[in-house]
Design an enzyme around this catalytic site. Structure first.
Site, PDB file in Angstrom:
ATOM      1  N   HIS A  64       4.052  11.967  10.638  1.00  0.00           N
ATOM      2  CA  HIS A  64       2.770  12.387  10.021  1.00  0.00           C
ATOM      3  C   HIS A  64       2.298  13.814  11.117  1.00  0.00           C
ATOM      4  O   HIS A  64       1.992  14.591  10.440  1.00  0.00           O
ATOM      5  CB  HIS A  64       1.625  11.485  10.301  1.00  0.00           C
ATOM      6  CG  HIS A  64       1.689  10.297   9.357  1.00  0.00           C
ATOM      7  ND1 HIS A  64       0.808   9.175   9.320  1.00  0.00           N
ATOM      8  CD2 HIS A  64       2.560  10.318   8.128  1.00  0.00           C
ATOM      9  CE1 HIS A  64       1.159   8.634   8.265  1.00  0.00           C
ATOM     10  NE2 HIS A  64       2.238   9.190   7.639  1.00  0.00           N
ATOM     11  N   ASP A  99      -4.935   4.770 -15.852  1.00  0.00           N
ATOM     12  CA  ASP A  99      -6.047   3.963 -15.122  1.00  0.00           C
ATOM     13  C   ASP A  99      -5.593   3.427 -14.103  1.00  0.00           C
ATOM     14  O   ASP A  99      -4.828   2.212 -14.153  1.00  0.00           O
ATOM     15  CB  ASP A  99      -6.574   3.077 -16.347  1.00  0.00           C
ATOM     16  CG  ASP A  99      -7.722   2.088 -15.896  1.00  0.00           C
ATOM     17  OD1 ASP A  99      -7.898   1.860 -14.419  1.00  0.00           O
ATOM     18  OD2 ASP A  99      -8.321   1.157 -16.686  1.00  0.00           O
ATOM     19  N   LYS A 151       0.797  -1.031  -0.176  1.00  0.00           N
ATOM     20  CA  LYS A 151      -0.070   0.047  -0.009  1.00  0.00           C
ATOM     21  C   LYS A 151       0.915   1.261  -0.032  1.00  0.00           C
ATOM     22  O   LYS A 151       0.541   2.178  -0.670  1.00  0.00           O
ATOM     23  CB  LYS A 151      -0.929   0.061   1.283  1.00  0.00           C
ATOM     24  CG  LYS A 151      -1.994   1.039   1.331  1.00  0.00           C
ATOM     25  CD  LYS A 151      -1.543   2.264   1.529  1.00  0.00           C
ATOM     26  CE  LYS A 151      -2.773   3.342   1.662  1.00  0.00           C
ATOM     27  NZ  LYS A 151      -2.489   4.532   2.112  1.00  0.00           N
TER      28      LYS A 151
HETATM   29  C1  MEV Z   1       0.253   4.736   4.915  1.00  0.00           C
HETATM   30  O1  MEV Z   1      -0.119   5.274   3.901  1.00  0.00           O
HETATM   31  C2  MEV Z   1       1.363   3.757   4.137  1.00  0.00           C
HETATM   32  C3  MEV Z   1       1.963   2.840   5.299  1.00  0.00           C
HETATM   33  O2  MEV Z   1       1.179   2.171   6.108  1.00  0.00           O
HETATM   34  C4  MEV Z   1       3.123   2.081   4.357  1.00  0.00           C
HETATM   35  C5  MEV Z   1       3.988   1.053   5.289  1.00  0.00           C
HETATM   36  O3  MEV Z   1       3.399   0.727   6.461  1.00  0.00           O
HETATM   37  O4  MEV Z   1       5.015   0.544   4.965  1.00  0.00           O
HETATM   38  C6  MEV Z   1       2.967   3.921   5.985  1.00  0.00           C
END
Ligand code: MEV
Length: 434
Positions: free
Chosen positions: A378, A281, A265
């Protein structure tokens, strides 16, 4: 490609100043960036593009800095709603520069047109008969896509597989089409439809589905970077320790699909943002990426990290079918601007840029997870935007952000109080937001 993708202090500048510097670095007219405000699809075009339209939906359009790939600087466009991703990718790309940046290579843009054949009594001889007619079938495929053939692309080869058990009486014919600079979905679907009936006749069966495969594992990109340990250090940890933690985090993802999913992700945070910015796409890219991640029968990470000597080496490999012609690019001025920003002249170059931002995003996430944890970064960014909203400007942004983090109170009220205190101490320094 950009003259330079290193623009220190970029995040502190106004949007107007950022536009000017990116225009300068990418040799584009600053007016194109000024005009991009609110210039997505207009509602009329949207209404002709999809159904039941109510309006147009905007997202932030940002620049990833510091990216250097195959010896060239690129300012990569990102469209994304998630805070921290752009800053994290830019920061990781700066770290990767200390090892010379990224190196990448892309496969030729081959995508499979799949034709499902059913009720095939004798799969073995059907496969032989199709193979014997390969040349003729490729010509029939090319006849359906004359524009692509004129641009140097076209059907290249045919592969046939039996599916299931003999009782399924099913085979699939994959025709590999070189899509050149197109993503290729329409072209490849046209090929599947053009040759499907003839294939069924040759196989003495019945034609089923005729559609591209989004698992384009012949259209992969491979990106690597070699990061010296010292570039990974944080305020609290030495680079060698961070590198060890990142390798351990990579192994975690290699051994546990639950972690691999989150790891991937993080990669897709970078890849998708470039894919969306350039009007491509992203559902196709996502489907291909995750199918590829599961190709060995277990869901695995698309990128892995290992220590070699005093360096941490990251490698990402994934399918990536992107286009630089047609589709959304024809109607979306900001997608065209985003593509121009990259300087990419070939679809394979754009795939390289997107995958590179993917590996940078993964580097950033793993470094944070191996050191301070993800929330600290963050929170830092969140605190900065709260500070700006409270009226801090210039160097005051960092001071206000640090103070509200220290107070454990990252709110507009707390930031306003700190801004007021700073202003009282030096009335010329800070403009307080009303
Ligand atoms: C958050 O958008 C993406 C992360 O969770 C990826 C990861 O854990 O490697 C920080």
């Amino acid at each position: 490609m950009a003259r330079t993708s290193r623009i220190p202090g970029f995040f502190k500048l106004s949007v107007g100043e950022r536009r000017r510097l990116v225009a300068e670095a990418t040799h584009l007219d600053v007016r194109a960036f000024e005009a991009c405000e609110g210039r997505g699809l207009d509602v009329g075009t949207s209404d002709k593009t999809v159904e039941n339209v109510l309006g147009v939906y905007g997202l932030p359009f940002a620049a990833t800095l510091n990216v250097r790939v195959n010896g060239e600087d690129v300012i990569a466009p990102m469209v994304i709603e998630e805070p921290s991703v752009v800053a994290a990718a830019s920061n990781a790309a700066r770290i990767a520069r200390e090892g010379g940046g990224f190196t990448a290579e892309a496969d030729p843009p081959l995508v499979a047109a799949q034709v499902q054949l059913l009720d095939v009594e004798d799969a073995g001889s059907a496969i032989e008969r199709i193979r014997a007619r390969e040349k003729e079938l490729l010509a029939m495929a090319d006849a359906a896509i004359p524009g692509l053939v004129a641009r140097g692309g076209g059907a290249r080869s045919i592969e046939i597989r039996r599916l299931g058990t003999p009782a399924d009486r099913m085979i699939v014919v994959d025709t590999f089409v070189d899509c050149r600079d197109a993503m290729g979905a329409n072209l490849v679907n046209s090929v599947a439809e053009a040759i499907g009936d003839e294939l069924a006749v040759i196989a003495r069966g019945r034609v089923g589905f005729r559609i591209l495969s989004n698992l384009c594992d012949r259209r992969k990109v491979k990106v690597t970077c070699r990061v010296p340990f010292h570039a990974l250090k944080t305020d609290e940890m030495g680079g060698a320790d961070v590198a060890r933690g990142m390798e351990e985090g990579s192994r975690f993802a290699e051994l546990d699909p639950y972690r691999a999913c989150t790891h991937n992700k993080g990669i897709m945070n970078g890849v998708d943002a470039v894919v969306i910015a350039t009007g491509n796409d992203w559902r196709a890219v996502e489907a291909g990426a995750h199918a590829y991640a599961a190709r060995n029968g277990r869901y695995e990470p698309l990128a892995t990290w290992r220590r070699e000597g005093e360096e941490l080496v990251g490698t990402l490999e994934m399918p990536l079918a992107l286009g630089i012609v047609g589709g959304t690019l024809r109607v979306h001025p900001t997608a065209r601007l985003a593509l121009e920003m990259t300087g990419c002249r070939r679809a394979t170059d754009l795939a390289v840029v997107a995958a590179t931002v993917g590996l940078a995003s993964n580097l950033a996430a793993l470094r944070a997870l191996a050191s301070d944890g993800i929330q600290r970064g963050h929170m830092g960014l969140h605190a900065r935007s709260v500070a700006v909203a409270a009226g801090a400007n210039g160097d005051q942004v960092e001071k206000v952000a640090s103070r509200i983090i220290e107070l454990g109170d990252i709110t507009l009220d707390a930031a306003r109080k700190v801004v007021a205190e700073l202003r009282a101490a030096d009335p010329t320094s800070v403009a307080v937001a009303e």
